[in-house]
Scaffold this motif. Structure first.
Motif, mmCIF file in Angstrom:
data_model
loop_
_atom_site.group_PDB
_atom_site.id
_atom_site.type_symbol
_atom_site.label_atom_id
_atom_site.label_comp_id
_atom_site.label_asym_id
_atom_site.label_seq_id
_atom_site.Cartn_x
_atom_site.Cartn_y
_atom_site.Cartn_z
ATOM 1 N N ASN A 232 10.674 0.172 -9.547
ATOM 2 C CA ASN A 232 10.046 1.173 -10.715
ATOM 3 C C ASN A 232 10.879 3.075 -9.730
ATOM 4 O O ASN A 232 11.402 2.485 -8.120
ATOM 5 C CB ASN A 232 8.737 1.276 -10.858
ATOM 6 C CG ASN A 232 8.131 1.266 -9.718
ATOM 7 O OD1 ASN A 232 7.991 1.772 -8.482
ATOM 8 N ND2 ASN A 232 6.597 0.758 -9.491
ATOM 9 N N ASN B 193 8.808 1.993 -15.344
ATOM 10 C CA ASN B 193 8.607 0.364 -16.033
ATOM 11 C C ASN B 193 9.868 -0.608 -15.346
ATOM 12 O O ASN B 193 9.268 -1.327 -14.859
ATOM 13 C CB ASN B 193 8.589 0.846 -16.834
ATOM 14 C CG ASN B 193 7.282 1.063 -17.857
ATOM 15 O OD1 ASN B 193 8.047 2.069 -18.663
ATOM 16 N ND2 ASN B 193 6.368 1.058 -17.389
ATOM 17 N N TYR C 221 1.369 -0.023 -16.268
ATOM 18 C CA TYR C 221 0.758 -0.602 -17.889
ATOM 19 C C TYR C 221 -0.940 -1.168 -17.167
ATOM 20 O O TYR C 221 -0.707 -2.006 -18.068
ATOM 21 C CB TYR C 221 1.698 -1.192 -17.934
ATOM 22 C CG TYR C 221 1.975 -1.705 -19.409
ATOM 23 C CD1 TYR C 221 1.813 -1.069 -20.399
ATOM 24 C CD2 TYR C 221 2.249 -2.823 -19.364
ATOM 25 C CE1 TYR C 221 2.165 -1.500 -21.579
ATOM 26 C CE2 TYR C 221 2.842 -3.300 -21.058
ATOM 27 C CZ TYR C 221 2.222 -3.038 -21.438
ATOM 28 O OH TYR C 221 1.997 -3.042 -23.365
ATOM 29 N N ASP D 23 2.304 -4.097 -10.406
ATOM 30 C CA ASP D 23 2.621 -2.917 -11.531
ATOM 31 C C ASP D 23 0.935 -1.995 -11.351
ATOM 32 O O ASP D 23 0.479 -2.404 -10.921
ATOM 33 C CB ASP D 23 2.536 -2.902 -12.641
ATOM 34 C CG ASP D 23 2.398 -2.146 -14.228
ATOM 35 O OD1 ASP D 23 4.043 -0.843 -13.857
ATOM 36 O OD2 ASP D 23 2.207 -2.102 -14.666
ATOM 37 N N SER E 262 6.044 -4.458 -16.982
ATOM 38 C CA SER E 262 6.469 -3.299 -16.324
ATOM 39 C C SER E 262 5.932 -3.624 -14.990
ATOM 40 O O SER E 262 5.778 -4.711 -14.207
ATOM 41 C CB SER E 262 5.484 -1.911 -16.860
ATOM 42 O OG SER E 262 5.642 -0.924 -15.708
ATOM 43 N N GLU F 107 6.812 -0.777 -22.416
ATOM 44 C CA GLU F 107 5.848 -1.826 -23.441
ATOM 45 C C GLU F 107 6.451 -1.236 -24.423
ATOM 46 O O GLU F 107 7.235 -0.760 -25.073
ATOM 47 C CB GLU F 107 4.800 -0.128 -23.473
ATOM 48 C CG GLU F 107 4.827 0.768 -24.074
ATOM 49 C CD GLU F 107 3.744 1.865 -23.828
ATOM 50 O OE1 GLU F 107 2.977 1.627 -24.449
ATOM 51 O OE2 GLU F 107 3.475 2.944 -23.351
#
Length: 754
Positions: free
Chosen positions: A517, A555, A626, A623, A603, A583
């Protein structure tokens, strides 16, 4: 690894350091920012295939993880039905989960195998898990991360095909800490201020590093052997040699090693690799945060080292993550203060150069604990993750692919000078074979173009862009390798969205990189730490987590590269994006570009490895974006190839009314036959580490830092722990959460992922 998104799961994110303020192009220019709210997935009914069985800490839909499932015998005289043909991804996908458990598909069993604190010698007592345990140098380390499986024959010899016995070599990246102290490790939570007590520091240092543990299948169940002669721990007092071009250079001279040949320990080990000659590779990732510098150190140094230190995240006055430098007067504590304190010109009377000995790929012979461990400096110094070998062909050089895991950092490739000899696959002296292939070669950095092509740029002192670089004057090739980030700046490498693990598809030799990310991607960057989207890092959008706006590329995505005609030695390549994390309900035109459904959305991809047995691409998440919808997870993919998708153009409006158009290339959209969620972990955990037996019938996975969102102030009340795994799965004493290795098997004895 161990880096939440910028909306951190812990108060201070020591690991996600952003020090690239170069003007080099960034790799994510393709998508329009779009605000998306969370769908009501948490309220939807779970499918029967992923229903939880009570409060079990390890669950498989359809049966308890502790049950032995035996098919009933057919009646006499009745021919049993034919066994169905094996199908990759033939399992029922696991639903997203917020439960404090490990969830795997129906027909599979997950069992805890090896956890933080488990004894590695017969004389070491069982782990009490109440903070009073000692002898940490002879126990499993913390934060289990990347790992590899090394088969053992029945006689205890190295094997390429044994499936019931082997060695797990693994990284122990870090500890769960808050306010300096690794609070779950200490009876009272530890000392949250400086100076730190020596006993606390010693315990924390011992739990960082590597371990080797023997495992075997006994009576149908896997177990680890605490009294195996193969068991080994590598920690911060273990002597490690520097090997390759940096060895003996002035940049690594210290009080401990005046000739620049060695260092103690290996630190913040994350991703892994396995060499063609059967040794273990470990990447040193976020090591700079363990060191401190005095507030006046810039003036004391008054040389170019200040530029290098800042580029690697150590400004003067920066506090260390744990305060280990305050543990006492002993040299093992003093080394963590890298201020210039001595009067020598070369640094042989202090530890001003100590940090230059961290940040490499480390090679260890898992089969032979008497052999020296070496840091392979020819592969460059940065925040290493995994090290993946390209296609191995006799008579051709070897290539090793790597990523630098921080925002806006680079992707690298090392090409050996020596060409591969098949005889070396069974070499008696495996470390000497590593000398042959990993100590001499060329280091390259990647530059991605908007047309789907790219080039590998050699990082050499003879490269005019490096030789004439004005921001930092390189002295020699060792300087280029020690400061590979600065060399990448000099040649204009592409700034990426945090390159994590990489792996090579055995079907076609293409190289896959997870890009976790990047919160610093902006359509109109406002500072040197931000970067505009580009073809390889194309998305800029806003994702809502509750009332919190997550901007940039929250993500992540998975990139893949196809080398040119020269293969591993090629200097040109083509690329596309295999999958974009998103998502399922996110905007299809700008965010969910891979068309992910509810059984596929994810993610922050991190861990990544291809199965040699099945060809499945396994990837895992670390992550923070999410986690209001699901805990971290592992997915299984059956990928195609570079170019099997399409070109997209993402249009971003600018403040002046103009449009920024970003072209990118996305692989074929995911389907239920090509991508499924396989596992979801406990609360607060990262899923990491992927290793398998040669037949693909046992898969080893690590559950790292469950419960890391627990506040140290709640240590005395287990009911307030955000996770009690794996004790809630029936493993071990106490209720403090522990990182652990699990082993996954298929109840019908088949291969994992089928």
């Amino acid at each position: 690894m161990n880096k939440p998104l910028d909306i951190a799961r812990i108060p201070v994110d020591h690991d996600d350091i952003d020090t690239n303020v170069s003007s080099n192009e960034h790799f994510s220019t393709v998508l329009q920012a779009r605000l998306s709210r969370r769908s009501l997935l948490r309220g939807s009914a779970a499918s029967a295939a992923t229903a939880f069985l009570g409060a079990m800490g390890l669950s498989a839909c359809g049966g308890s993880s502790s049950d032995t499932v035996t098919a009933p015998a057919p009646p006499t005289g009745v021919t049993p039905p034919p066994v169905p043909a094996e199908k990759l991804l033939g399992f029922t996908a696991v639903a997203k989960s917020l439960a404090d458990t490990v969830v795997v598909p129906a027909g599979y069993t997950a069992s805890v195998l090896y956890a933080l604190g488990d004894p590695l010698t017969a004389a070491t007592p069982a782990f009490k898990n109440d903070g009073t345990d000692g002898d940490m140098e002879n126990r499993a380390g913390d934060h289990h991360d990347g790992m590899e499986f090394f088969p053992l024959s029945a006689t205890g010899a190295a094997s390429a095909s044994a499936n019931d016995r082997g060695l797990l070599a693994m990284n122990h990246e870090a500890t769960t800490d808050q306010n300096f102290a690794s609070f779950f490790l200490h009876a009272n939570g530890g000392t949250p201020s400086l100076p730190r007590p020596a006993l606390e520091v010693d315990k924390e240092m011992a739990l960082h590093g590597l371990s080797v543990v023997e495992v075997r299948r006994n009576g149908g169940k896997w177990e680890y052997l605490k009294d195996s002669s193969f068991n080994r721990r590598v920690h911060q007092q273990t002597e490690v040699e520097l090997s390759g071009p940096v060895r003996g250079n002035a940049l690594v001279v210290t009080k401990y090693s005046p000739n620049g040949s060695k260092i103690r320990g290996t630190l913040n080990n994350c991703g892994t690799g396995k060499t063609p000659w059967n040794t273990y590779l470990s990447g040193e990732e976020n090591w700079s945060g363990y060191f401190t510098r005095a507030a006046t150190d810039d003036a004391a140094r008054a040389d170019k080292s200040v530029v290098a230190l800042k580029r690697y995240g150590r400004d003067q006055g920066a506090a260390s993550r744990h305060g280990w430098e305050t543990g006492g007067l002993d040299d093992k504590y003093a080394r963590w203060n890298i201020s210039k304190k001595g009067t020598s010109l070369d640094g042989s009377d202090d530890y001003r150069n100590e940090m230059n000995g961290m940040g490499y790929i480390v090679e260890m012979d898992a089969y032979d604990k008497t052999r020296v461990i070496k840091k392979r400096t020819a592969l460059g110094r940065y925040a290493h993750e995994s090290a993946a070998f390209g296609k191995v062909e006799a008579g051709k050089p070897l290539a090793v692919y790597m990523g630098d895991d921080s925002r806006n950092e680079y992707i690298f490739k090392f090409v050996s000078n020596a060409v591969w000899s098949a005889a070396d696959a069974g070499a008696a002296d495996r470390i000497a074979t590593g000398d042959k292939y990993l100590d001499s070669g060329k280091l390259y950095v990647a530059k991605f173009a908007a047309d789907g092509s790219g080039q590998w740029i050699e990082l050499s002192i003879t490269n005019p862009a490096i030789a004439a670089y004005t921001a930092y004057k390189f002295a020699d090739q060792a300087d280029v390798l020690v400061n590979a980030r600065l060399a990448g700046d000099a040649v204009g490498a592409t700034r990426m969205d945090r390159p994590e693990w990489c792996s090579v598809n055995p079907a076609n030799g293409e190289i896959y990189f997870t890009l976790t990310n990047n919160s610093n991607r902006r359509v109109e960057p406002s500072g040197s730490s931000q970067a505009a989207p580009d073809a390889a890092n194309p998305r800029v959008y806003t994702d809502m987590k509750g009332s919190t706006a997550q901007s940039g590329n929250p993500n992540g995505h998975i990139l893949r590269v196809k080398e040119g005609a020269a293969g591993s030695a090629a200097t040109g390549f083509t690329w596309d994006v295999y999958l974009f994390g998103a998502e399922a309900a996110a905007a299809a035109a700008t965010v969910n570009l891979s068309g992910l459904g509810a059984d596929q959305d994810f993610s922050s991809p991190d861990g990544l490895a291809f199965s040699a047995a099945t060809g499945i691409c396994w990837f895992q998440t670390d992550d923070g974006a999410y986690t209001d919808v699901s805990n971290c997870m592992m997915l299984a993919g059956v990928p195609g190839q570079v170019g099997d998708g399409k070109k997209l153009t993402l249009n971003y409006p600018r403040a002046d009314g103009s449009t920024l158009a970003v072209d990118t290339f996305v692989g074929k959209a995911a389907s239920s036959d090509t991508l499924k969620r396989f596992l979801v972990g406990p609360v607060g955990s990262e899923i990491t580490g992927i290793a398998e037996t040669p037949d693909g019938k046992a898969l080893f996975v690590n559950i790292q830092h469950p419960g890391e969102t627990t506040s140290s102030s709640n240590l005395a009340d287990p009911s307030k722990y955000t996770s009690q795994w794996p004790s809630n799965a029936g493993y071990g004493a106490g209720k403090r959460p522990r990182s652990a290795t699990i082993v996954i098997t298929k109840n019908d004895g088949g291969r994992i992922g089928t």
